[in-house]
Design a protein around this motif. Structure first.
Motif, mmCIF file in Angstrom:
data_model
loop_
_atom_site.group_PDB
_atom_site.id
_atom_site.type_symbol
_atom_site.label_atom_id
_atom_site.label_comp_id
_atom_site.label_asym_id
_atom_site.label_seq_id
_atom_site.Cartn_x
_atom_site.Cartn_y
_atom_site.Cartn_z
ATOM 1 N N HIS A 47 0.805 -1.226 0.000
ATOM 2 C CA HIS A 47 0.000 0.000 0.000
ATOM 3 C C HIS A 47 0.839 1.278 0.000
ATOM 4 O O HIS A 47 0.352 2.333 0.373
ATOM 5 C CB HIS A 47 -0.930 -0.011 1.208
ATOM 6 C CG HIS A 47 -1.832 -1.200 1.232
ATOM 7 N ND1 HIS A 47 -2.886 -1.339 0.363
ATOM 8 C CD2 HIS A 47 -1.805 -2.322 1.982
ATOM 9 C CE1 HIS A 47 -3.501 -2.496 0.586
ATOM 10 N NE2 HIS A 47 -2.859 -3.100 1.567
ATOM 11 N N GLY A 48 2.061 1.176 -0.419
ATOM 12 C CA GLY A 48 2.897 2.370 -0.480
ATOM 13 C C GLY A 48 4.360 1.999 -0.429
ATOM 14 O O GLY A 48 4.718 0.825 -0.249
ATOM 15 N N THR A 49 5.211 2.980 -0.593
ATOM 16 C CA THR A 49 6.639 2.729 -0.554
ATOM 17 C C THR A 49 7.137 2.649 0.885
ATOM 18 O O THR A 49 6.464 3.083 1.819
ATOM 19 C CB THR A 49 7.399 3.842 -1.296
ATOM 20 O OG1 THR A 49 7.133 5.093 -0.660
ATOM 21 C CG2 THR A 49 6.973 3.898 -2.752
ATOM 22 N N VAL A 50 8.316 2.071 1.046
ATOM 23 C CA VAL A 50 8.928 1.927 2.368
ATOM 24 C C VAL A 50 10.379 2.376 2.294
ATOM 25 O O VAL A 50 10.979 2.423 1.211
ATOM 26 C CB VAL A 50 8.864 0.466 2.871
ATOM 27 C CG1 VAL A 50 7.423 0.017 3.053
ATOM 28 C CG2 VAL A 50 9.598 -0.479 1.917
ATOM 29 N N ASN A 51 10.937 2.709 3.450
ATOM 30 C CA ASN A 51 12.360 3.004 3.558
ATOM 31 C C ASN A 51 13.047 1.824 4.223
ATOM 32 O O ASN A 51 12.546 1.311 5.223
ATOM 33 C CB ASN A 51 12.593 4.264 4.384
ATOM 34 C CG ASN A 51 11.903 5.482 3.797
ATOM 35 O OD1 ASN A 51 11.638 5.546 2.597
ATOM 36 N ND2 ASN A 51 11.610 6.457 4.633
ATOM 37 N N ARG A 52 14.170 1.402 3.697
ATOM 38 C CA ARG A 52 14.889 0.264 4.258
ATOM 39 C C ARG A 52 16.390 0.542 4.254
ATOM 40 O O ARG A 52 16.913 1.179 3.332
ATOM 41 C CB ARG A 52 14.627 -1.028 3.444
ATOM 42 C CG ARG A 52 13.172 -1.487 3.421
ATOM 43 C CD ARG A 52 12.783 -2.114 4.730
ATOM 44 N NE ARG A 52 11.418 -2.600 4.733
ATOM 45 C CZ ARG A 52 10.396 -1.990 5.328
ATOM 46 N NH1 ARG A 52 10.590 -0.848 5.960
ATOM 47 N NH2 ARG A 52 9.185 -2.512 5.302
ATOM 48 N N GLY A 53 17.066 0.033 5.275
ATOM 49 C CA GLY A 53 18.511 0.052 5.301
ATOM 50 C C GLY A 53 19.028 -1.187 4.598
ATOM 51 O O GLY A 53 18.838 -2.302 5.089
ATOM 52 N N VAL A 54 19.639 -1.030 3.443
ATOM 53 C CA VAL A 54 20.122 -2.166 2.652
ATOM 54 C C VAL A 54 21.547 -2.495 3.094
ATOM 55 O O VAL A 54 22.434 -1.647 3.068
ATOM 56 C CB VAL A 54 20.073 -1.857 1.149
ATOM 57 C CG1 VAL A 54 20.596 -3.044 0.336
ATOM 58 C CG2 VAL A 54 18.643 -1.505 0.723
ATOM 59 N N SER A 100 17.853 -4.166 6.842
ATOM 60 C CA SER A 100 17.691 -4.018 8.282
ATOM 61 C C SER A 100 16.258 -3.626 8.594
ATOM 62 O O SER A 100 15.693 -2.721 7.975
ATOM 63 C CB SER A 100 18.639 -2.938 8.808
ATOM 64 O OG SER A 100 18.259 -2.534 10.112
ATOM 65 N N MET A 101 15.662 -4.296 9.581
ATOM 66 C CA MET A 101 14.334 -3.941 10.069
ATOM 67 C C MET A 101 14.426 -3.467 11.517
ATOM 68 O O MET A 101 13.487 -3.591 12.288
ATOM 69 C CB MET A 101 13.388 -5.141 9.951
ATOM 70 C CG MET A 101 13.202 -5.655 8.526
ATOM 71 S SD MET A 101 12.684 -4.383 7.358
ATOM 72 C CE MET A 101 11.111 -3.913 8.049
#
Length: 298
Positions: A159-166, A209-210
């Protein structure tokens, strides 16, 4: 000594539109946070420390009072914008605290043993807690911390974009670095992130990373020093955030610490948007049907 679980629960919930930390997703209106605590208890954790804001204290304690205090020690610590800020520093330009590493830092007053850090509104899975508990009790040192990494495809929102630490790793399984990628989502036939409004493709199998970390308490002294420097460097910037990946990256690049990457194949669930909630509710219904959790947790 049993490790502690530190839960970052001071978020504003601006994209969700409310206190998603305590919004129910289970059959008895249990929020995600209760399932994390249940998993931590059966993995062997001895204490849970909630990092919250004072303005949500009453709502938080009303939600959890009397539920699990007989099974695990419970403490509350408050993250305020002036927490651990050097005396005499002018921070009138800020309206809110300084981000995840600042939230972790305020736990210093309540934690003296190896500890895990999680987000309140993320579901991490049973095995992830067992894995980090094993690390904290058998491998953790002042120079060795850990991150539970997740596969990107298991962490996206419909339901939308997310930010993630790759994350990138060394050949021997240690973290090499974390790059924060913004607005990750499905675009056409591929997954990409945006940088300066340009789309850049990202492997669906990237380890991300979560915010599930395992630390030795030595991290507190190190991060406090960094925080004081950060406050001075970002003076006048009301939205500057002191984040856990930045602390980790600084220590790694300085050769002062290593971080094991413990990759999990668990499916992550979270409620970034209100539209995410029905899917999360359905996911927990399936977990209960498979016997992963009892209908009545406590």
């Amino acid at each position: 000594m049993q490790p502690t679980l530190v839960i970052l629960a001071a978020g504003m919930g601006s994209r969700y539109g409310g206190l998603k930390q305590i919004d129910g997703v289970g059959p008895n209106e249990e929020p995600i946070i209760e399932y994390s605590i249940y998993d931590a208890i059966r993995a062997g954790f001895g204490k849970v420390v909630f990092i919250i804001r004072r303005d949500i204290e009453d709502a938080f304690k009303a939600k959890f009072a009397g539920k699990f205090e007989d099974k695990i020690a419970v403490d509350y610590v408050f993250q305020e914008k002036d927490s651990f800020v050097p005396a005499g520093t002018n921070i009138d330009y800020r309206e809110k605290p300084w981000g995840t590493a600042h939230a972790m830092l305020v736990a210093k007053t309540a934690v003296n043993e190896p500890f895990a850090v999680i987000n309140a509104d993320d579901y991490y899975g049973v095995d992830a807690f067992k894995t980090i508990h094993r690390f904290l009790t058998q491998e953790c040192t002042p120079q060795l911390h850990a991150m539970v990494g997740y596969i990107l495809r298991n962490t996206l929102s419909d339901h939308g974009t997310v930010n993630r630490g790759v994350a990138t790793t060394t050949p021997d399984g240690y973290l090499d670095g974390i790059e924060e990628r913004l607005k990750i989502g499905q675009r056409g036939d591929s997954v990409s992130y945006l940088e300066e409004e340009q789309a850049h493709e990202l492997s669906i199998d990237s380890v991300v990373s979560m915010n599930f970390f395992g630390f030795h308490p030595a991290i507190f002294e190190q991060s406090e020093k960094m925080f004081h420097e950060f406050v001075a460097e970002t003076a006048g910037q009301p939205r500057a955030e002191f984040l856990i990946p930045k602390v980790i990256d600084t220590l790694i690049q300085a050769g002062e610490a290593k971080m094991s990457v413990l990759t999990s194949d668990e499916r992550w669930y979270g409620v970034t948007y209100q539209e995410d909630k029905p899917k999360v509710v359905e996911a927990f219904k399936g977990l209960l049907e498979r016997g992963v959790y009892p209908t009545n947790l406590w």
